[in-house]
Structure formats: C-alpha cells, structure tokens
Design an enzyme around this catalytic site. Sequence first.
Site, PDB file in Angstrom:
ATOM      1  N   TYR A 158       0.863  -1.176   0.000  1.00 25.91           N
ATOM      2  CA  TYR A 158       0.000   0.000   0.000  1.00 25.91           C
ATOM      3  C   TYR A 158       0.902   1.228   0.000  1.00 25.91           C
ATOM      4  O   TYR A 158       1.816   1.328   0.824  1.00 25.91           O
ATOM      5  CB  TYR A 158      -0.888   0.032   1.248  1.00 25.91           C
ATOM      6  CG  TYR A 158      -1.995  -0.994   1.253  1.00 25.91           C
ATOM      7  CD1 TYR A 158      -3.044  -0.935   0.349  1.00 25.91           C
ATOM      8  CD2 TYR A 158      -1.992  -2.027   2.193  1.00 25.91           C
ATOM      9  CE1 TYR A 158      -4.061  -1.875   0.359  1.00 25.91           C
ATOM     10  CE2 TYR A 158      -3.016  -2.965   2.222  1.00 25.91           C
ATOM     11  CZ  TYR A 158      -4.043  -2.884   1.299  1.00 25.91           C
ATOM     12  OH  TYR A 158      -5.039  -3.814   1.312  1.00 25.91           O
ATOM     13  N   ARG A 193     -17.733  -1.553   3.877  1.00 25.20           N
ATOM     14  CA  ARG A 193     -17.978  -2.944   4.265  1.00 25.20           C
ATOM     15  C   ARG A 193     -18.875  -2.946   5.511  1.00 25.20           C
ATOM     16  O   ARG A 193     -18.415  -2.896   6.656  1.00 25.20           O
ATOM     17  CB  ARG A 193     -16.659  -3.650   4.520  1.00 25.20           C
ATOM     18  CG  ARG A 193     -15.742  -3.593   3.309  1.00 25.20           C
ATOM     19  CD  ARG A 193     -14.353  -4.119   3.577  1.00 25.20           C
ATOM     20  NE  ARG A 193     -13.433  -3.661   2.535  1.00 25.20           N
ATOM     21  CZ  ARG A 193     -12.117  -3.825   2.580  1.00 25.20           C
ATOM     22  NH1 ARG A 193     -11.562  -4.445   3.617  1.00 25.20           N
ATOM     23  NH2 ARG A 193     -11.355  -3.371   1.602  1.00 25.20           N
ATOM     24  N   LYS A 283      -2.098  -4.102  -8.849  1.00 17.92           N
ATOM     25  CA  LYS A 283      -3.270  -4.921  -8.525  1.00 17.92           C
ATOM     26  C   LYS A 283      -4.504  -4.019  -8.376  1.00 17.92           C
ATOM     27  O   LYS A 283      -4.450  -2.988  -7.715  1.00 17.92           O
ATOM     28  CB  LYS A 283      -3.037  -5.686  -7.218  1.00 17.92           C
ATOM     29  CG  LYS A 283      -4.165  -6.625  -6.817  1.00 17.92           C
ATOM     30  CD  LYS A 283      -3.751  -7.432  -5.579  1.00 17.92           C
ATOM     31  CE  LYS A 283      -4.841  -8.424  -5.183  1.00 17.92           C
ATOM     32  NZ  LYS A 283      -6.010  -7.757  -4.595  1.00 17.92           N
ATOM     33  N   HIS A 307     -10.734  -6.238  -5.830  1.00 18.11           N
ATOM     34  CA  HIS A 307     -10.487  -6.385  -4.397  1.00 18.11           C
ATOM     35  C   HIS A 307     -11.480  -7.380  -3.770  1.00 18.11           C
ATOM     36  O   HIS A 307     -11.925  -7.207  -2.633  1.00 18.11           O
ATOM     37  CB  HIS A 307     -10.558  -5.039  -3.675  1.00 18.11           C
ATOM     38  CG  HIS A 307      -9.572  -4.902  -2.550  1.00 18.11           C
ATOM     39  ND1 HIS A 307      -8.366  -4.280  -2.694  1.00 18.11           N
ATOM     40  CD2 HIS A 307      -9.605  -5.326  -1.268  1.00 18.11           C
ATOM     41  CE1 HIS A 307      -7.712  -4.294  -1.550  1.00 18.11           C
ATOM     42  NE2 HIS A 307      -8.437  -4.942  -0.668  1.00 18.11           N
TER      43      HIS A 307
END
Length: 414
Positions: A158, A193, A283, A307
Amino acid sequence: MAARKDPAAPAPVAAGIESVETGPAMPRRLGRCLNLDDLRRLARRRMPRALFDYIDGGAEDLVTLTDNRRAFDGYRLVPKMLRDVGRVETARTVLNTRSRLPLMLSPTAMSRLFHCQGERAVARAAGRAGLPYTLSTLSTVSIEDIGAIPGPKWFQLYVYKDRDLVQGLVERARAAGFSALVVTADAHIAGNRELDLRNGLTVPPRIGPGLVWQGLRHPAWSWDFVTSAPITTANVAGGGPTLGGRAGSLSLLSYLNQQLDETLDWGAIAWLRRFWDGPILVKGIMDPADVARARAHGCAGVVVSNHGGRQLDSAPSALQMLPEIRAEAGQDMAVLIDGGVRRGTDVLKAVALGADAVMVGRPYLYGLGAGGEAGVDRALAILGAEIVRDLQLMGVADVAQLGLDDLRPAPAVG
C-alpha cells in the site's frame, strides 16, 4: 519419472515434480473436507462471527462479490477425447517466478486474526506446494520472518501517505528476498464494508461482552487468541508517528483511513522506481486503458481484480474484464486474475481466457480458519488435485495449451 501420487497430496502430480515435503498431520475433520466450501463451513463453525464475516463479506449489497463467483458459471469447458494425459504439466512461470500450478496466493491482511499461526502457516504451506505467496503490508508476521521461510514470495504494497514508511517497507522486502512488488491501486480509500461496521471489528479484537460470548461459542479460536502473542500489524507498528503503537486501539477501517492516500496517482510508480529495480505489478486493474498506463510506467504486469468485491460495489467481475485486459497487455506483460475462484475448473477457465495464473485469497483463509497450517495444506491440495484431474478430463496435457477453443458460453437460463 515418479509414480503418480495420491491426488489429495499437497501438490498434484505434474511433469517435472518428483516429491513434496510433508506438512503437519491432517486432522480427520480436515480430511473429510472434499472441497473449499466444506472448509468454509468448518471455518465458520470455528471462528467468531465478526472474523468470519471479515473473510467472507464484501462491500454494500455484495453485487460485485456475487458476480465474481457467478462469472465462472457463464462458461463451459470443452473436453477432447483420446488424448494422452498420463502426465500433465501444470507449472507456470510468471516474471521469473515458477509455480507448480497456475496458482498464486494473494495478499490478505491480519491473518493471525483467523488462526494463531497466521501468515507463517500460509507461507509454509505455499512453500511445500511450490506456490508463490504474496505477503500483505498489513500482515501480522514480519517481512523478515516470512522471508526466512523457503519458497517464492512477492510483497504487496500500500502506498501510504507516509512515504518514508513505504520506502522502508520496500527496502526490507528486498533485503528479505521478495522478488516482486504488487502495488494495490484500488484501496486509496476504504470500501463500505457494512458487515465489518455492524460487527464492530477491531484490530486486535476488543475484549467485551460480545467477544466473550463469541469466545464461549468458539473455544478453539479463543484458546489460540488468549495463549498467543498479541496481534499487531507487524510491518508498520513502529513505522512512524501516525502508526506507531496505535493501530491496536482503532477500528480496522479507521486505521486504514488514516494512511490511505486519496491523491495517489501513477506518479507513485515512478517514485517506487527510484529504489526498487525488480518487477512491479499493479493490482486492482479493471479498465484496459490502465494497462497501457501501467506499461508506460514500466510495470511488468497487472492483476485484474476488484479487491474481491470489497471496495466498489457494482464493479464488473474480474473474469468479465480479463479478455479485454489480456488483449491490451499483449504477451509482453504478465496478467493475473484475483476474485471468485473456488474450483479447479475456475482456474482453467481463467487461463483459457488469458490469465498467466490465478491468485486466491479466501480459499486459503478458509483453510487457515478451519485448521491452521494443515487447513491451508488441505485447501491447496484440494485445488491442486482438481486442476490436475480437470486437465486430464479435458484431454489437455499442458495447462499452457488452454485457450478460447476450450470454452463455450453457458446456455441461457429462462
């Protein structure tokens, strides 16, 4: 050539594979798991609900999470008869990293939440199976400890606001023998989430009435938790004034929000190139136009990924975008895919559509949650055996031979 091994062994028989190390003894309950869904159910019984939901859940209405899985159902495999499949070649080499299967282990954060062995168990199982393991920046075992475990490894990065911390992580990964960087581009802000928010997930889990009740219902996990070393973000706990020593007191989403950089752009890749001369993969690529940008910035490959449905809900499935991205990448860039794989047939479909290899995260976490290192061994053995058997049933002796001719669209329903 050695005789054919039991298909339940940690690595399948393939051309050029002579032997596999023996892992920890396989408990009977794991041996009874015949597929990844069996391991998922076992993990769900063993783990507190909040932690299982963290593995299993996604963003908002779970549209993308669901589509990732359903996309594989849109294709059928076409078998070819009377082909010699006494030996099958399953190995792939991606960016000079050899894998015994067209399979690599994705980065997953905070693995010791799910079993006290955490990333150590995953790295050891991957090494035995001959599969590359990508370690998360947010691992609960350090870069150095995982680097000392035999087997090919990449490091997931990250790019945080604290660039000194990021550079330090990269330099540590290089020193520990990690051969490629996987830069996650789709988590510049935290996804919504809602399961995690409702469950009040914290890192480490906060001791309260809810956790005590869950602990009574899941004694094996609780025993691991109370008798093991404290769970920390091992690579960043002392990284700087923002992160140092404070991650454990914050909710996971709040912690991530502190360091995620909404201004992140392709200039970060150029910056990384100043002190990392190995391969870089990006990614989170879903738009073919981003492949051209990745190539222009010297990236060696991309990972087609949303993801795991945990960031932008209503994004396309990774498999849906794979053919377009492969076409844009040509043959000079590596193309991996991550999202929705639960069967060996899924792996073969992805390779036929253009993936050099497939990355998996949830499948091995189900194994980890179900039974630690032996559970990861079991998850990888199940997938490996399915890949070999399915290649043989298709009449394909080398996974590299798979292509669009091996697929047909599934019949429309309704």
